[in-house]
Design an enzyme around this catalytic site. Structure first.
Site, mmCIF file in Angstrom:
data_model
loop_
_atom_site.group_PDB
_atom_site.id
_atom_site.type_symbol
_atom_site.label_atom_id
_atom_site.label_comp_id
_atom_site.label_asym_id
_atom_site.label_seq_id
_atom_site.Cartn_x
_atom_site.Cartn_y
_atom_site.Cartn_z
ATOM 1 N N HIS A 65 0.794 -1.230 0.000
ATOM 2 C CA HIS A 65 0.000 0.000 0.000
ATOM 3 C C HIS A 65 0.825 1.279 0.000
ATOM 4 O O HIS A 65 0.257 2.368 0.141
ATOM 5 C CB HIS A 65 -0.925 0.058 1.216
ATOM 6 N N LYS A 122 -14.693 8.310 -3.625
ATOM 7 C CA LYS A 122 -15.926 8.628 -2.880
ATOM 8 C C LYS A 122 -16.483 9.979 -3.328
ATOM 9 O O LYS A 122 -17.696 10.157 -3.476
ATOM 10 C CB LYS A 122 -15.655 8.624 -1.366
ATOM 11 N N LYS A 137 -8.362 13.710 4.572
ATOM 12 C CA LYS A 137 -7.457 12.558 4.516
ATOM 13 C C LYS A 137 -6.473 12.694 5.667
ATOM 14 O O LYS A 137 -6.415 13.747 6.303
ATOM 15 C CB LYS A 137 -6.729 12.503 3.173
ATOM 16 N N ARG A 138 -5.685 11.642 5.938
ATOM 17 C CA ARG A 138 -4.653 11.769 6.958
ATOM 18 C C ARG A 138 -3.736 12.933 6.626
ATOM 19 O O ARG A 138 -3.502 13.212 5.455
ATOM 20 C CB ARG A 138 -3.809 10.484 7.034
ATOM 21 N N THR A 174 -8.528 6.585 -1.958
ATOM 22 C CA THR A 174 -9.874 6.049 -2.154
ATOM 23 C C THR A 174 -10.902 7.136 -1.904
ATOM 24 O O THR A 174 -12.032 7.060 -2.396
ATOM 25 C CB THR A 174 -10.138 4.851 -1.218
ATOM 26 N N LYS A 227 0.819 14.437 0.983
ATOM 27 C CA LYS A 227 -0.555 14.713 0.538
ATOM 28 C C LYS A 227 -0.767 16.214 0.283
ATOM 29 O O LYS A 227 -1.744 16.635 -0.295
ATOM 30 C CB LYS A 227 -1.562 14.188 1.551
HETATM 31 C C1 26V Z 1 2.437 5.099 6.720
HETATM 32 C C2 26V Z 1 3.438 5.869 7.274
HETATM 33 C C3 26V Z 1 3.856 5.608 8.653
HETATM 34 C C4 26V Z 1 5.162 6.264 9.013
HETATM 35 C C5 26V Z 1 5.261 7.663 8.464
HETATM 36 C C6 26V Z 1 5.103 7.698 6.992
HETATM 37 C C7 26V Z 1 4.001 6.879 6.505
HETATM 38 C C8 26V Z 1 3.526 7.087 5.228
HETATM 39 C C9 26V Z 1 2.529 6.333 4.710
HETATM 40 C C10 26V Z 1 1.985 5.327 5.445
HETATM 41 C C11 26V Z 1 0.906 4.560 4.815
HETATM 42 C C12 26V Z 1 0.956 3.104 5.000
HETATM 43 C C13 26V Z 1 0.060 2.350 4.148
HETATM 44 C C14 26V Z 1 -1.227 3.030 3.784
HETATM 45 O O1 26V Z 1 -2.051 3.345 4.596
HETATM 46 N N1 26V Z 1 -1.422 3.205 2.489
HETATM 47 C C15 26V Z 1 -2.633 3.755 1.890
HETATM 48 O O2 26V Z 1 -3.414 2.662 1.444
HETATM 49 C C16 26V Z 1 -4.601 3.068 0.792
HETATM 50 C C17 26V Z 1 -5.382 1.827 0.456
HETATM 51 O O3 26V Z 1 -4.703 1.063 -0.481
HETATM 52 C C18 26V Z 1 -4.269 3.888 -0.442
HETATM 53 O O4 26V Z 1 -5.455 4.319 -1.041
HETATM 54 C C19 26V Z 1 -3.416 5.093 -0.060
HETATM 55 O O5 26V Z 1 -3.009 5.777 -1.212
HETATM 56 C C20 26V Z 1 -2.207 4.635 0.737
HETATM 57 O O6 26V Z 1 -1.471 5.749 1.240
#
Ligand code: 26V
Length: 803
Positions: free
Chosen positions: A346, A646, A534-535, A642, A540
């Site tokens: 992801h 929506k 979003k987060r 996603t 982003k």
């Molecule tokens: C986690 C972290 C944690 C440490 C700091 C940096 C960082 C950056 C990104 C993440 C995301 C981890 C995985 C995640 O949540 N991915 C999301 O998954 C969604 C479903 O597939 C996708 O739509 C998003 O684009 C993706 O960011």
């Protein structure tokens, strides 16, 4: 009990009295909610049992979706809709002077996730059940979901979330199906009829108690299961402080993502991951053995999917079971394991790729570590055969290197399929981030573009639009989201567009009320609702959005001839508690809001709202009311997104970069029906590889940028002189890693186009209608049908629609 409103009322009132020992008159909304919730769960139970029995007796292949997050939101409203009993309940309650809506509002969100990854898991469960596929979720029953966010003086403050405080009507505790999970201890070597064998001994055991939640499909009798594990003391150890053991045990299912800035927190996270995986695998294997009496055919009857790398220990855990308990040979065990497991990636962000230091991993999970070492050893031997003397390549691909275990490498090696979540993301994995692995295992890599359940994000969240769609094209779209395409022929229809505009206005009025209640801010419901939810993360680029608002503010103040269509910029975002920079951006948004909203010159044209505590239930009101969808990540960084889907499904137009699923939205709806801007992923890559970007140039040559950046540090925001210096520094001193300044001019242009386009309502709603019409592709029913066919090889007990 739901056949007509009278029988519903009778059961409801009786049950309310019996459960709470109160008369109806004395009951609270909370009592009424739980009474109704329990009634619905009981109503589901016969189909639930029947689904389980049918799946067992048909010997159908089962899928288990392992995920550290499930962001379910509220369940009552969706269950009533899926079961087709919403109207009876609504009518029945109305006679008692109760509003169903008010009851629905009292339900706490099950917020067992962060963002996209967890919500995707929840959408997938809805699609699996609705498509009559035997697919179940496995997760952790966190006592506290993602923190509650308060905004105090513009700053984010986190409070523990308490979704279980009033109980949970949907879950069933199944203590008889509990499982022991072992940590710490030693590995014992022994002779098993002359063969060297291993077992984990002297471990500290935790009891995993399952809580099952029924997952109801739409207009079908299929009821799948989401099994959430709760950590409880097993037998109390004699050699250890009992209270300490209890505390340490319960901590395992206490918080989603415990703080991992310290070593203890890191160990706790790894413990959670193994807890989820070991309990799930042992329980899957137990059910399989009951039906088939052997594990030799496990891969033919079970598919296990790991949602990102958090559950990747499923690979060595299954090996442990097959080797140590089932006594299979390594080769047989490895064949079964790799044929059973598949993995979704992801993110490509390197800081988000999980790695565990050996000194933490090995003592906590000694037998699992041994197995990972053996997997690594054998994999490196294979690499050596294929790439002799290519030390660097082998070191880069190894599962264990530099005293770290690389979870993504383990996931790829131990799975039969690896998928990205949008075309561009999968391409980037193949060409860049996982290129070595793609060269070695080309057949493993596959794309599965994400989707969302249209039953929650359209049917449930937007009843006004659903009714209009039903009146215009009939209700086939609910079962077959591709039928939304029929709307294309109404995109020129004046009458339809007037209706669509009216629906959007109704949704905007509803959100305006929510905003008034939450923030006290009065917004203009006729203004453009421009939304970024979003987060909060640097990639982003919420910052790009804020800098643009500051620029608009400056223009409006400087130039009385400058006019824009009134716009309300709405933000919703939680920042990870330890993410210093992200928290600064939240404060900046709130500081800009304070200045802009209170200025009589600009406030008729510009309003900025930061919505506190963004979560699934609030999201339902936000997506449906948006005119403009902000999807402005630095190209190549957002795996899919996603939220973009929506918004589209609810008729908002996208302002976006060519990133993640935006690229595919552009493919289906046409670039002329959205507002695309910014660097392409190739251009971003080119800068990253060859340099050549200097953010100072953009600062010096663009007066608009110069001015807003100066305002970050010159006291423009009251009492904030050095508060935003880290943001200023990231843009200039650290050369703007996310190309915010590089994309600024192009973003302003795209926003000017939005401004013009909104002036022509007829055209705007034509574009809006075309977006809705093409959104069927992004239903998670399509995504899940693809997973079912191409990864899991499972069949529906009924006909699946072919796309
Ligand atoms: C986690 C972290 C944690 C440490 C700091 C940096 C960082 C950056 C990104 C993440 C995301 C981890 C995985 C995640 O949540 N991915 C999301 O998954 C969604 C479903 O597939 C996708 O739509 C998003 O684009 C993706 O960011």
């Amino acid at each position: 009990m739901f056949s007509n409103k009278e029988s519903f009322q009778k059961v409801f009132l009786k049950k309310l009295e019996m459960t709470y020992g109160k008369s109806f008159k004395e009951s609270t909304v909370q009592d009424q909610y739980h009474t109704l919730g329990n009634m619905v769960r009981e109503y589901i139970s016969s189909d639930w049992i029947a689904t389980n029995e049918a799946q067992r007796s048909n010997h159908s292949k089962q899928v288990y979706y392992l995920s550290i997050e499930f962001l379910l939101g509220r369940l009552l409203g969706q269950n009533l809709l899926n079961l087709g009993i919403k109207e009876v309940v609504e009518e029945g309650l109305k006679d008692l002077n109760i509003s169903l809506e008010e009851i629905e509002e009292i339900e706490a969100d099950a917020g067992l996730g962060n963002g996209g990854l967890g919500r995707l898991a929840a959408c997938f469960l809805d699609s699996l059940a609705s498509l009559n596929l035997p697919g179940h979720g496995c997760g952790i029953r966190y006592k506290h979901g993602l923190f509650d966010q308060k905004i105090v003086d513009g700053f984010q403050v986190e409070l523990p979330e308490q979704w279980l405080r009033h109980g949970n009507s949907w879950e069933v505790r199944k203590v008889d199906q509990s499982i022991e999970v072992n940590f710490w201890g030693d590995v014992e070597y022994y002779s098993d009829n002359g063969k060297l064998a291993f077992r984990h001994i002297n471990g500290e055991s935790i009891l995993a108690v399952p809580y099952d939640i029924p997952v109801v499909g739409y207009d079908t009798t299929t009821v799948n299961t989401l099994r959430l594990w709760n950590a409880e003391p097993a037998s109390f150890p004699v050699h250890k402080d009992v209270m300490q053991y209890k505390r340490e045990t319960e901590a395992v299912s206490e918080f989603l993502y415990p703080d991992d800035t310290h070593e203890d927190g890191k160990i706790l996270r790894l413990k959670q991951q193994y807890f989820l995986v070991s309990a799930s695998l042992q329980s899957i294997v137990r059910s399989h053995r009951i039906v088939y009496g052997t594990l030799a055919n496990l891969h033919e009857k079970v598919a296990i999917h790991i949602n990102d790398t958090h559950p990747v220990l499923a690979i060595p855990e299954l090996m442990r079971i097959l080797l140590d308990e089932e006594k299979l040979s390594w080769d047989d065990a490895w064949h079964i394991t790799t044929q059973t497991i598949s993995y979704t990636n992801h993110t490509t962000l390197s800081e988000a790729l999980e790695k565990w230091p050996i000194h933490l991993f090995k003592p906590l999970l000694p037998r699992i570590y041994m197995i990972v070492e053996e997997i690594n050893q054998r994999f490196c031997e294979e690499l050596w055969k294929r790439y002799p003397y290519q030390w660097k390549r082998i070191e880069d691909m190894a599962i264990i290197a530099h005293d770290m275990v690389k979870m993504a490498h383990l996931a790829i090696v131990g799975s039969h399929k690896v998928n990205g979540v949008a075309k561009i993301h999968t391409d980037i994995l193949k060409k860049r981030e996982m290129k070595n692995f793609f060269d070695f295992y080309p057949q493993k890599f596959i794309n599965k573009t994400n989707g969302i359940t249209h039953r929650r994000w359209l049917l449930k969240a937007n009843p006004e639009l659903s009714i209009l769609l039903n009146e215009t094209i009939g209700d086939e779209w609910v079962k077959n989201p591709y039928a939304l395409k029929q709307l294309e022929s109404y995109a020129q229809d004046k009458n339809f567009k007037d209706q669509l505009k009216k629906v959007k206005q109704q949704r905007k009025d509803i959100l305006s009320e929510v905003i008034k209640k939450q923030t006290g801010i009065e917004i203009n419901p006729q203004s453009i609702f421009d939304v970024q939810v979003k987060r909060l993360h640097a990639y982003k680029r919420q910052l790009l959005n804020v800098l643009h608002i500051m620029y608009l503010y400056n223009r409006l103040k400087e130039d009385s001839n400058f006019k824009i269509v009134p716009r309300t910029f709405i933000f919703g975002a939680k920042a990870s508690p330890g993410y210093y920079y992200a928290k600064k951006v939240i404060k900046l948004i709130n500081s800009v809001a304070d200045v802009v909203n209170s200025d009589p010159v600009t406030s008729p044209f510009l309003k900025v709202v930061f919505l506190e505590n963004y979560r699934v239930s609030l999201a339902e009101d936000v997506f449906t009311a948006a005119d403009v969808s902000e999807q402005i990540s630095t190209a190549s960084k957002e795996a899919s997104g996603t939220g973009n889907m929506k918004f589209m499904m609810n008729g908002a137009l996208t302002v976006g970069t060519m990133d993640g699923a935006n690229v595919e939205i552009a493919e289906v709806v046409g670039e002329n029906n959205m507002f695309i801007f910014g660097l392409s992923s190739e251009e971003v890559l080119h800068y990253q590889q060859n340099g050549g970007y200097r953010s100072f140039d953009y600062y010096h040559h663009d007066q608009r940028i110069k001015k807003v950046l100066e305002q970050l540090t010159n006291g423009f925001f009251k009492n904030t002189y050095d508060l935003f210096e880290p943001i200023y520094d990231s843009l200039l001193m650290q050369n703007d890693e996310y190309y915010v300044l590089r994309d600024f001019a192009s973003y302003v242009q795209a926003q000017e186009k939005v401004n013009q386009a909104y002036g022509d309502k007829d055209k705007w709603f034509e574009m809006s209608a075309l977006n809705i019409a093409q959104s069927g592709y992004f239903s998670s029913d399509r995504t899940i049908s693809e997973y079912a066919k191409e990864i899991w090889e499972i069949n529906s007990s009924k006909q699946i629609l072919s796309y």
